[in-house]
Scaffold this motif. Structure first.
Motif, short mmCIF file in Angstrom:
data_model
loop_
_atom_site.label_atom_id
_atom_site.label_comp_id
_atom_site.label_asym_id
_atom_site.label_seq_id
_atom_site.Cartn_x
_atom_site.Cartn_y
_atom_site.Cartn_z
N ASP A 1 28.71 -11.98 58.19
CA ASP A 1 28.19 -12.57 57.32
C ASP A 1 28.40 -11.84 56.31
O ASP A 1 27.12 -10.25 56.31
N ILE A 2 29.22 -11.15 55.09
CA ILE A 2 29.77 -10.12 53.92
C ILE A 2 28.66 -10.46 53.19
O ILE A 2 28.44 -11.79 52.42
N LEU B 1 21.57 -16.66 53.58
CA LEU B 1 22.89 -16.84 54.69
C LEU B 1 22.59 -17.27 55.58
O LEU B 1 22.92 -17.63 56.51
N SER B 2 22.54 -15.48 55.92
CA SER B 2 21.57 -15.77 57.65
C SER B 2 21.42 -16.05 58.67
O SER B 2 21.55 -16.13 59.32
N ARG B 3 20.13 -15.88 57.73
CA ARG B 3 19.19 -16.99 58.21
C ARG B 3 19.35 -18.70 58.88
O ARG B 3 18.74 -19.15 60.06
N GLY C 1 30.19 -15.30 53.37
CA GLY C 1 29.34 -15.02 52.54
C GLY C 1 29.57 -14.88 51.32
O GLY C 1 30.38 -15.98 51.28
N ASN C 2 28.73 -14.25 50.90
CA ASN C 2 28.47 -14.79 49.17
C ASN C 2 29.44 -13.88 48.45
O ASN C 2 28.40 -12.37 48.56
N LEU C 3 30.63 -13.62 48.48
CA LEU C 3 31.26 -12.38 48.20
C LEU C 3 30.42 -11.57 47.17
O LEU C 3 30.82 -11.71 45.74
N MET D 1 31.62 -17.99 49.39
CA MET D 1 31.00 -18.80 47.55
C MET D 1 32.05 -17.25 46.95
O MET D 1 31.78 -15.77 46.71
N VAL D 2 32.63 -18.18 45.98
CA VAL D 2 33.11 -17.15 44.89
C VAL D 2 33.00 -17.74 43.48
O VAL D 2 32.90 -18.99 43.49
#
Length: 243
Positions: free
Chosen positions: A25-26, A33-35, A97-99, A124-125
């Motif tokens: 997860d970036i 999001l990790s949860r 990830g949500n970059l 997510m971008v």
């Protein structure tokens, strides 16, 4: 930070984490999001640069023994060393990830260049970037970045996310985009030349292929012969060509 629980649940469902997957997860932030990924992934590595986020991220994942927090810059971390101990036979390497929007394209380019067995990526971008990634030829959004992404992966536009779902509220729209990476079977030297040629072709967007390539120090002397051998008219523009 994404705060809309409904959207977070939709993202997790769209990513579809599964047992047997190693997730990165970036830009994990405080773990929203990790949860959602941790309960279903075999292993989760949450990467975050911001010092202020690390304590909250660690707290959010404290109940998941399969999760680890790594503080670092995704553009500098040795990802091969980070994931290799966890890549057991049958393990799928997946990235989400949500970059950070200001460097999202740089991150994606780096990940696509790695010689790692990445199965897929979901990010997510900024909406504009998602449209560039998935653009088709002869559209305003189609350019070098579109070609690079679609050459290395099958790309898919997911769904838009409203600025109202974030705190603080951004000034731009967002979207989910997915990459299913293609097997890395080509010669690295050929890949390097492909990228160099594509950049040269798009360097002067409104000029024809022949004009754009002839201005390039590496490809100028070869462009007439290459266009002739491929049967591509030099009067066409790069944005007209498929990958």
């Amino acid at each position: 930070f994404l705060r809309d629980r409904g959207v977070l649940e939709r993202i997790v469902k769209w990513i579809a984490p599964e047992a047997g997957a190693l997730f990165l997860d970036i830009g994990a932030g405080d773990g929203a999001l990790s949860r959602g990924l941790a309960p279903m992934a075999s292993r989760l590595i949450s990467i975050e640069l911001d010092d202020d986020c690390i304590p909250r991220l660690e707290t959010a994942l404290s109940g998941f023994p399969n999760a680890a927090v790594v503080q670092g810059d995704i553009l500098r971390l040795d990802l091969a060393a980070l994931v290799s101990p966890h890549l057991l036979p049958g393990t799928r390497l997946r990235i989400a990830g949500n970059l950070p929007y200001n460097i999202a394209t740089v991150i994606i380019e780096r990940l696509l260049s790695l010689r790692l067995p990445i199965a897929d990526m979901a990010f997510m971008v900024q909406l504009e970037v998602a449209r560039r990634i998935t653009a088709v030829p002869a559209t305003r959004e189609y350019g070098y970045f579109s070609v690079l992404c679609q050459h290395r992966a099958d790309v898919r536009f997911g769904f838009k996310v409203s600025p109202a779902c974030f705190v603080p509220r951004p000034k731009v729209g967002s979207a989910m985009v997915a990459f299913r990476l293609k097997p890395q079977t080509r010669d690295p030297a050929l890949e390097s030349d492909f990228e160099s040629l594509a950049k040269a072709a798009f360097a002067y967007r409104r000029k024809t292929l022949e004009n754009a390539l002839s201005r390039n120090a590496e490809w100028g002397a070869l462009c007439a012969a290459m266009l002739g051998r491929t049967g591509i008219r030099g009067t066409r523009r790069a944005e007209e060509l498929s990958v």
